[in-house]
Write a protein that holds these residues in place. Structure first.
Motif, PDB file in Angstrom:
ATOM      1  N   LYS A  69       8.000  11.419   4.161  1.00  0.00           N
ATOM      2  CA  LYS A  69       8.587  11.028   5.446  1.00  0.00           C
ATOM      3  C   LYS A  69       7.672  10.063   6.188  1.00  0.00           C
ATOM      4  O   LYS A  69       8.115   9.302   7.043  1.00  0.00           O
ATOM      5  CB  LYS A  69       8.852  12.259   6.317  1.00  0.00           C
ATOM      6  N   ASN A  70       6.375  10.063   5.849  1.00  0.00           N
ATOM      7  CA  ASN A  70       5.400   9.175   6.490  1.00  0.00           C
ATOM      8  C   ASN A  70       5.544   7.719   6.060  1.00  0.00           C
ATOM      9  O   ASN A  70       4.902   6.841   6.641  1.00  0.00           O
ATOM     10  CB  ASN A  70       3.980   9.641   6.151  1.00  0.00           C
ATOM     11  N   TYR A  71       6.349   7.442   5.029  1.00  0.00           N
ATOM     12  CA  TYR A  71       6.402   6.099   4.452  1.00  0.00           C
ATOM     13  C   TYR A  71       7.767   5.440   4.564  1.00  0.00           C
ATOM     14  O   TYR A  71       8.113   4.581   3.769  1.00  0.00           O
ATOM     15  CB  TYR A  71       5.950   6.151   2.987  1.00  0.00           C
ATOM     16  N   THR A  72       8.551   5.854   5.552  1.00  0.00           N
ATOM     17  CA  THR A  72       9.854   5.213   5.788  1.00  0.00           C
ATOM     18  C   THR A  72       9.778   4.366   7.045  1.00  0.00           C
ATOM     19  O   THR A  72       8.880   4.530   7.863  1.00  0.00           O
ATOM     20  CB  THR A  72      10.987   6.254   5.940  1.00  0.00           C
ATOM     21  N   GLY A  73      10.766   3.470   7.188  1.00  0.00           N
ATOM     22  CA  GLY A  73      10.769   2.554   8.325  1.00  0.00           C
ATOM     23  C   GLY A  73      11.287   3.111   9.590  1.00  0.00           C
ATOM     24  O   GLY A  73      11.766   4.122   9.829  1.00  0.00           O
ATOM     25  N   TYR A  93      18.865  12.860  -2.708  1.00  0.00           N
ATOM     26  CA  TYR A  93      18.062  13.765  -1.889  1.00  0.00           C
ATOM     27  C   TYR A  93      17.449  12.972  -0.745  1.00  0.00           C
ATOM     28  O   TYR A  93      17.067  11.812  -0.919  1.00  0.00           O
ATOM     29  CB  TYR A  93      16.908  14.361  -2.698  1.00  0.00           C
ATOM     30  N   ASP A  94      17.277  13.605   0.405  1.00  0.00           N
ATOM     31  CA  ASP A  94      16.554  12.999   1.519  1.00  0.00           C
ATOM     32  C   ASP A  94      15.079  13.338   1.393  1.00  0.00           C
ATOM     33  O   ASP A  94      14.726  14.416   0.895  1.00  0.00           O
ATOM     34  CB  ASP A  94      17.061  13.546   2.863  1.00  0.00           C
ATOM     35  N   PHE A  95      14.202  12.423   1.878  1.00  0.00           N
ATOM     36  CA  PHE A  95      12.777  12.758   1.947  1.00  0.00           C
ATOM     37  C   PHE A  95      12.657  14.041   2.765  1.00  0.00           C
ATOM     38  O   PHE A  95      13.300  14.189   3.796  1.00  0.00           O
ATOM     39  CB  PHE A  95      11.986  11.644   2.630  1.00  0.00           C
ATOM     40  N   GLY A  96      11.849  14.963   2.309  1.00  0.00           N
ATOM     41  CA  GLY A  96      11.680  16.256   2.945  1.00  0.00           C
ATOM     42  C   GLY A  96      12.316  17.384   2.148  1.00  0.00           C
ATOM     43  O   GLY A  96      11.946  18.536   2.302  1.00  0.00           O
ATOM     44  N   ARG A 111      13.621   2.549   2.558  1.00  0.00           N
ATOM     45  CA  ARG A 111      14.397   2.188   3.749  1.00  0.00           C
ATOM     46  C   ARG A 111      15.247   3.351   4.234  1.00  0.00           C
ATOM     47  O   ARG A 111      15.308   3.636   5.418  1.00  0.00           O
ATOM     48  CB  ARG A 111      15.297   0.988   3.483  1.00  0.00           C
ATOM     49  N   SER A 112      15.938   4.005   3.307  1.00  0.00           N
ATOM     50  CA  SER A 112      16.832   5.096   3.696  1.00  0.00           C
ATOM     51  C   SER A 112      16.151   6.457   3.626  1.00  0.00           C
ATOM     52  O   SER A 112      16.726   7.458   4.057  1.00  0.00           O
ATOM     53  CB  SER A 112      18.072   5.104   2.798  1.00  0.00           C
ATOM     54  N   GLY A 113      14.934   6.517   3.087  1.00  0.00           N
ATOM     55  CA  GLY A 113      14.235   7.789   2.971  1.00  0.00           C
ATOM     56  C   GLY A 113      14.915   8.732   1.986  1.00  0.00           C
ATOM     57  O   GLY A 113      15.028   9.926   2.245  1.00  0.00           O
ATOM     58  N   THR A 114      15.349   8.175   0.841  1.00  0.00           N
ATOM     59  CA  THR A 114      16.072   8.990  -0.129  1.00  0.00           C
ATOM     60  C   THR A 114      15.532   8.815  -1.544  1.00  0.00           C
ATOM     61  O   THR A 114      14.892   7.826  -1.857  1.00  0.00           O
ATOM     62  CB  THR A 114      17.577   8.637  -0.164  1.00  0.00           C
ATOM     63  N   PHE A 115      15.826   9.826  -2.363  1.00  0.00           N
ATOM     64  CA  PHE A 115      15.588   9.805  -3.797  1.00  0.00           C
ATOM     65  C   PHE A 115      16.953   9.842  -4.463  1.00  0.00           C
ATOM     66  O   PHE A 115      17.766  10.709  -4.146  1.00  0.00           O
ATOM     67  CB  PHE A 115      14.871  11.085  -4.244  1.00  0.00           C
ATOM     68  N   GLY A 148       0.799  -1.222   0.000  1.00  0.00           N
ATOM     69  CA  GLY A 148       0.000   0.000   0.000  1.00  0.00           C
ATOM     70  C   GLY A 148       0.831   1.272   0.000  1.00  0.00           C
ATOM     71  O   GLY A 148       0.448   2.268  -0.611  1.00  0.00           O
ATOM     72  N   ASP A 149       1.975   1.258   0.702  1.00  0.00           N
ATOM     73  CA  ASP A 149       2.827   2.445   0.699  1.00  0.00           C
ATOM     74  C   ASP A 149       3.416   2.694  -0.685  1.00  0.00           C
ATOM     75  O   ASP A 149       3.562   3.840  -1.106  1.00  0.00           O
ATOM     76  CB  ASP A 149       3.956   2.320   1.730  1.00  0.00           C
ATOM     77  N   HIS A 150       3.756   1.633  -1.410  1.00  0.00           N
ATOM     78  CA  HIS A 150       4.220   1.797  -2.794  1.00  0.00           C
ATOM     79  C   HIS A 150       3.169   2.541  -3.615  1.00  0.00           C
ATOM     80  O   HIS A 150       3.472   3.492  -4.324  1.00  0.00           O
ATOM     81  CB  HIS A 150       4.466   0.438  -3.458  1.00  0.00           C
ATOM     82  N   GLY A 151       1.934   2.051  -3.516  1.00  0.00           N
ATOM     83  CA  GLY A 151       0.852   2.673  -4.276  1.00  0.00           C
ATOM     84  C   GLY A 151       0.624   4.116  -3.883  1.00  0.00           C
ATOM     85  O   GLY A 151       0.391   4.981  -4.734  1.00  0.00           O
ATOM     86  N   THR A 152       0.720   4.414  -2.593  1.00  0.00           N
ATOM     87  CA  THR A 152       0.534   5.782  -2.118  1.00  0.00           C
ATOM     88  C   THR A 152       1.634   6.691  -2.645  1.00  0.00           C
ATOM     89  O   THR A 152       1.367   7.811  -3.088  1.00  0.00           O
ATOM     90  CB  THR A 152       0.498   5.798  -0.578  1.00  0.00           C
TER      91      THR A 152
END
Length: 177
Positions: free
Chosen positions: A173-177, A151-154, A130-134, A35-39
């Motif tokens: 940022k809501n979709y990282t571990g 880039y970092d998420f955010g 996992r790392s919250g990056t692009f 679901g997070d992938h789809g979001t």
């Protein structure tokens, strides 16, 4: 080495819970999306439509990659001009594709290494949950992308020409571990 014809027959009969690719003559299996992938995909789709309504982001469009179009890959997304894939069928040539998008899953060891650079696709976006990056990869040559910006998420992510948009990734940022 699996022939393309055998792969396509196998892929047609594959259940929807599995995604198959043919890379360098070898069969690869991609993880089932959650679901997070789809979001995240829908977030990126909205960003692209807002900034570039002349483009469509196609989910899991099959692409003919590698020399002589002998490979088959399904990036999580393929960005191309509107209606670009109309009439193309399940596996389309890569000409005209501006960017591919892939995402890691929590159970992936790494994102699949597909020959998008060798196919001449200008940009590759890898979203690593996992790392919250692009990772924005650009400047393709016959083997790899010569430039990568992380880039970092955010952060605001600048997608260079030919996409030429900047997206704010704070929501992710809501979709990282």
């Amino acid at each position: 080495m699996m022939p393309v014809e055998d792969f396509e027959a196998l892929a047609r009969g594959c259940p929807e819970t599995v995604t198959l690719e043919l890379i360098n003559g070898k069969l690869e299996v991609k993880a089932v999306r959650d679901g997070d992938h789809g979001t995240i995909f829908m977030w990126l789709l909205r960003q692209c439509l807002r900034h570039r309504p002349d483009l469509d982001l196609h989910p899991e469009q099959g692409l003919m990659v590698e020399p002589h179009r002998q490979g088959r890959a399904r990036p999580y997304g393929a960005l191309a001009p509107r209606r670009h894939f109309a009439g193309q069928g399940e596996w389309a040539p890569t000409s005209g594709v501006l960017m591919t998008v892939d995402m890691t899953s929590y159970d992936d060891d790494h994102a699949s290494a597909c020959p998008y650079a060798a196919a001449g696709i200008p940009l590759r976006l890898l979203i690593d949950r996992r790392s919250g990056t692009f990772a924005v990869r650009s400047e393709p040559d016959s083997v790899r992308y010569r430039h990568q910006r992380l880039y970092d998420f955010g952060e605001a992510v600048a997608l260079p020409h030919p996409v030429s948009i900047t997206v704010n990734t704070e929501e992710l940022k809501n979709y990282t571990g």
